[in-house]
Scaffold this active site. Structure first.
Site, short mmCIF file in Angstrom:
data_model
loop_
_atom_site.label_atom_id
_atom_site.label_comp_id
_atom_site.label_asym_id
_atom_site.label_seq_id
_atom_site.Cartn_x
_atom_site.Cartn_y
_atom_site.Cartn_z
N GLY A 64 -218.05 4.14 -53.09
CA GLY A 64 -218.21 5.43 -52.42
C GLY A 64 -217.29 5.60 -51.22
CB CYS A 65 -215.26 3.36 -49.12
SG CYS A 65 -216.38 2.97 -47.79
CB VAL A 66 -212.33 8.31 -49.68
CG1 VAL A 66 -213.09 9.06 -50.75
CG2 VAL A 66 -212.88 8.64 -48.31
#
Length: 110
Positions: free
Chosen positions: A108-110
């Site tokens: 979920g980290c960009v």
């Protein structure tokens, strides 16, 4: 990309996350932190070590929300909150702290 520690080249992906988490050590963590502009204090190490324990148990790097709740449960609400964690890791406690801890980029980290 690679980090140089004690004459040894440690492979990382293009974002600086370790390719092999077993290559991690505290000296390397200090080098990654320096690259990230983070001056490691006992509070930083507390979060980094917590992340490593979490990963060892669950085989996943926690997203920020999960990390915040888990830290609050273990270390209390003073440390388990976004304000505290972002003060330590301004570029994102999930992403930046995981990178320093030698863990994969959290989901979920960009």
């Amino acid at each position: 990309m690679a980090y140089e520690v004690n004459g040894k080249s440690i492979e990382a992906d293009e974002e600086g996350f370790l390719v092999n988490i077993n290559d991690w050590n505290e000296e390397l963590a200090g080098l990654v932190a320096k690259d990230e502009g983070v001056d490691m204090t006992p509070e930083h190490w507390e979060v980094v070590n917590f992340l490593r324990e979490y990963y060892a148990e669950y085989q996943i790097a926690p997203a920020v929300r999960v990390l915040t709740k888990a830290i609050a449960k273990k270390m209390g609400p003073d440390k388990g909150n976004n304000k505290y964690l972002y003060e330590l890791f301004p570029y994102g406690p999930g992403k930046q702290a995981c990178k320093i801890a030698g863990l994969p980029k959290p989901t979920g980290c960009v």
